[in-house]
Design an enzyme around this catalytic site. Sequence first.
Site, PDB file in Angstrom:
ATOM      1  N   LEU A  14       0.769  -1.316   0.099  1.00  0.00           N
ATOM      2  CA  LEU A  14      -0.070   0.069  -0.136  1.00  0.00           C
ATOM      3  C   LEU A  14       0.938   1.345   0.023  1.00  0.00           C
ATOM      4  CD1 LEU A  14      -2.677  -1.037   2.389  1.00  0.00           C
ATOM      5  CD2 LEU A  14      -2.873  -0.993   0.199  1.00  0.00           C
ATOM      6  N   GLY A  15       2.118   1.059   0.447  1.00  0.00           N
ATOM      7  CA  GLY A  15       2.870   2.204   0.497  1.00  0.00           C
ATOM      8  C   GLY A  15       4.220   2.100   1.450  1.00  0.00           C
ATOM      9  N   LYS A  16       5.024   3.071   1.221  1.00  0.00           N
ATOM     10  CA  LYS A  16       6.272   3.041   2.141  1.00  0.00           C
ATOM     11  C   LYS A  16       5.830   3.905   3.373  1.00  0.00           C
ATOM     12  CE  LYS A  16       9.656   3.867  -0.727  1.00  0.00           C
ATOM     13  NZ  LYS A  16       8.739   3.636  -1.871  1.00  0.00           N
ATOM     14  N   GLY A  17       5.934   3.196   4.580  1.00  0.00           N
ATOM     15  CA  GLY A  17       5.691   4.336   5.642  1.00  0.00           C
ATOM     16  C   GLY A  17       6.851   4.267   6.298  1.00  0.00           C
ATOM     17  N   LYS A  18       6.841   4.922   7.701  1.00  0.00           N
ATOM     18  CA  LYS A  18       8.063   5.165   8.362  1.00  0.00           C
ATOM     19  C   LYS A  18       8.791   3.764   8.706  1.00  0.00           C
ATOM     20  CE  LYS A  18       7.287   8.521  10.766  1.00  0.00           C
ATOM     21  NZ  LYS A  18       7.471   9.247   9.748  1.00  0.00           N
ATOM     22  N   GLY A  20       9.356   1.370   7.176  1.00  0.00           N
ATOM     23  CA  GLY A  20       8.816  -0.021   6.918  1.00  0.00           C
ATOM     24  C   GLY A  20       7.639   0.066   5.673  1.00  0.00           C
ATOM     25  N   ARG A  21       7.237  -0.859   5.184  1.00  0.00           N
ATOM     26  CA  ARG A  21       6.240  -1.067   4.182  1.00  0.00           C
ATOM     27  C   ARG A  21       5.023  -1.380   4.800  1.00  0.00           C
ATOM     28  NH1 ARG A  21       9.215  -0.979  -1.042  1.00  0.00           N
ATOM     29  NH2 ARG A  21       7.284  -1.317  -1.887  1.00  0.00           N
ATOM     30  N   LYS A  37       1.618  -3.348   8.748  1.00  0.00           N
ATOM     31  CA  LYS A  37       3.117  -2.382   8.517  1.00  0.00           C
ATOM     32  C   LYS A  37       4.111  -3.316   8.935  1.00  0.00           C
ATOM     33  CE  LYS A  37       5.061   1.756   8.750  1.00  0.00           C
ATOM     34  NZ  LYS A  37       4.813   3.512   8.769  1.00  0.00           N
ATOM     35  N   LYS A 133      -0.036  16.394   7.264  1.00  0.00           N
ATOM     36  CA  LYS A 133       0.184  16.759   5.816  1.00  0.00           C
ATOM     37  C   LYS A 133      -0.614  15.889   4.974  1.00  0.00           C
ATOM     38  CE  LYS A 133       4.831  14.857   5.334  1.00  0.00           C
ATOM     39  NZ  LYS A 133       5.236  14.315   6.840  1.00  0.00           N
ATOM     40  N   ASP A 149      -0.584   8.912  10.188  1.00  0.00           N
ATOM     41  CA  ASP A 149       1.022   8.761  10.765  1.00  0.00           C
ATOM     42  C   ASP A 149       1.079   9.698  11.719  1.00  0.00           C
ATOM     43  OD1 ASP A 149       3.503   8.276  10.841  1.00  0.00           O
ATOM     44  OD2 ASP A 149       4.006   8.363   8.715  1.00  0.00           O
ATOM     45  N   THR A 166       7.787  18.368   6.859  1.00  0.00           N
ATOM     46  CA  THR A 166       8.183  18.990   5.925  1.00  0.00           C
ATOM     47  C   THR A 166       7.963  20.603   6.020  1.00  0.00           C
ATOM     48  OG1 THR A 166       5.945  18.920   5.032  1.00  0.00           O
ATOM     49  CG2 THR A 166       7.424  17.110   4.567  1.00  0.00           C
TER      50      THR A 166
HETATM   51  O1  N13 Z   1       3.240   3.813  10.547  1.00  0.00           O
HETATM   52  C1  N13 Z   1       2.236   4.503  11.196  1.00  0.00           C
HETATM   53  C2  N13 Z   1       1.114   5.107  10.618  1.00  0.00           C
HETATM   54  C3  N13 Z   1       0.978   4.406   9.186  1.00  0.00           C
HETATM   55  C4  N13 Z   1      -0.233   4.158   8.807  1.00  0.00           C
HETATM   56  C5  N13 Z   1       0.194   3.709   7.394  1.00  0.00           C
HETATM   57  C6  N13 Z   1      -0.852   3.072   6.361  1.00  0.00           C
HETATM   58  C7  N13 Z   1      -0.799   3.571   5.006  1.00  0.00           C
HETATM   59  C8  N13 Z   1      -1.665   3.112   3.959  1.00  0.00           C
HETATM   60  C9  N13 Z   1      -2.674   2.800   4.577  1.00  0.00           C
HETATM   61  C10 N13 Z   1      -4.020   2.130   3.834  1.00  0.00           C
HETATM   62  C11 N13 Z   1      -4.250   2.472   2.430  1.00  0.00           C
HETATM   63  N1  N13 Z   1      -5.461   2.031   1.974  1.00  0.00           N
HETATM   64  C12 N13 Z   1      -5.251   2.386   0.432  1.00  0.00           C
HETATM   65  C13 N13 Z   1      -6.261   2.281  -0.464  1.00  0.00           C
HETATM   66  C14 N13 Z   1      -5.731   2.451  -1.668  1.00  0.00           C
HETATM   67  C15 N13 Z   1      -4.432   2.956  -2.009  1.00  0.00           C
HETATM   68  C16 N13 Z   1      -3.508   3.034  -0.984  1.00  0.00           C
HETATM   69  C17 N13 Z   1      -3.934   2.855   0.356  1.00  0.00           C
HETATM   70  N2  N13 Z   1      -3.371   2.651   1.585  1.00  0.00           N
HETATM   71  N3  N13 Z   1      -4.940   2.014   4.952  1.00  0.00           N
HETATM   72  N4  N13 Z   1      -4.456   2.063   6.156  1.00  0.00           N
HETATM   73  C18 N13 Z   1      -3.258   2.381   5.888  1.00  0.00           C
HETATM   74  C19 N13 Z   1      -2.142   2.888   6.926  1.00  0.00           C
HETATM   75  N5  N13 Z   1       1.483   3.743   7.304  1.00  0.00           N
HETATM   76  N6  N13 Z   1       1.997   4.257   8.270  1.00  0.00           N
HETATM   77  N7  N13 Z   1       1.882   4.293  12.453  1.00  0.00           N
HETATM   78  C20 N13 Z   1       2.822   3.762  13.328  1.00  0.00           C
HETATM   79  C21 N13 Z   1       4.289   3.540  13.179  1.00  0.00           C
HETATM   80  C22 N13 Z   1       4.773   3.166  14.200  1.00  0.00           C
HETATM   81  C23 N13 Z   1       4.322   2.678  15.395  1.00  0.00           C
HETATM   82  C24 N13 Z   1       2.889   2.689  15.356  1.00  0.00           C
HETATM   83  F1  N13 Z   1       2.184   2.642  16.449  1.00  0.00           F
HETATM   84  C25 N13 Z   1       2.233   3.357  14.498  1.00  0.00           C
END
Ligand code: N13
Length: 271
Positions: A14-18, A20-21, A37, A133, A149, A166
């Site tokens: 779904l994407g590259k978060g912090k 990790g993916r 994640k 953001k 995030d 940013t």
């Molecule tokens: O890392 C994150 C936040 C986070 C959430 C996400 C994330 C990224 C994408 C999605 C999506 C999602 N749905 C989609 C539908 C279409 C296209 C792309 C999509 N991404 N749903 N939920 C997500 C959640 N990435 N990073 N929190 C975190 C990190 C460390 C410790 C902790 F307790 C929380």
Amino acid sequence: RFWSLKDFEIGKPLGKGKFGRVYLAREAKSKFVVALKIIFKEQIEKHAMHHQLQREMEIQTSLRHPNVLRLYGWFHDEDRIFLILEYAHGGELYGELRKSGHFSEKQAATYILSLAQALAYCHEKHVIHRDIKPENLLIDHWGRLKIADFGWSVQSKSKRHTMCGTLDYLAPEMVENKAHDYAVDNWTLGILCYEFLYGVPPFEAETQRDTFKRIVKIDLCYPPIPHVSAEAKDLINKLLVKDSSKRLSLQNITEHTWIIKNADPSGICDK
Ligand SMILES: O=C(Cc1cc(-c2ccc3c(-c4nc5ccccc5[nH]4)n[nH]c3c2)n[nH]1)Nc1cccc(F)c1
């Protein structure tokens, strides 16, 4: 209930978060869809982010709000930590904004109201997000906004000094490296409100240096196109204020005429 990787079927990234993916995943028995994640432990060790990760997990697990993305739980194996996060079917709000160019006043007001309510909830729990953001905002399949995030949020009762985020969304007190507090999130709401209505953040510039200068000068101008109501500009002008103590409070935002007139209280607005 202890989870492990064998409980999940992994889908598309779904994407590259912090650190990790993030992958689309499904809990095998219930077929419940989540965002999984995957964070590599050596990444965390390398950046000595163990305590930060711990704190983020505590923060996210404790937050329960319709506009804050849920962290359902986590598990780990030899070298990875897995976060079981809420799946937002609509993806990144950013995508919507890029596709449509800018939001209608109803859509923008609805998202700003959701953000103000979510932030008021976070501030009650002594959490300053500090990194709101568009990339960190997701939408669920009803079109409801979800703050995702918590990359730099801190449990704070005192003023904070560390730089983060940013540039476009940084409040003056952050770019000037002064002490800052909850009011930074109010500033960011002003930035986002402008960006939702015009499609670009207000202090965008060629170089970081120019963005800095525009932020500290509050060098704000409203293009004639798209047409934006005077009430919307009034709200933005009351948020993009240098003196953080004079910014409109989250409560006042929810009571502002532009919000009352345009926002859909359910957080769901059809286009
Ligand atoms: O890392 C994150 C936040 C986070 C959430 C996400 C994330 C990224 C994408 C999605 C999506 C999602 N749905 C989609 C539908 C279409 C296209 C792309 C999509 N991404 N749903 N939920 C997500 C959640 N990435 N990073 N929190 C975190 C990190 C460390 C410790 C902790 F307790 C929380």
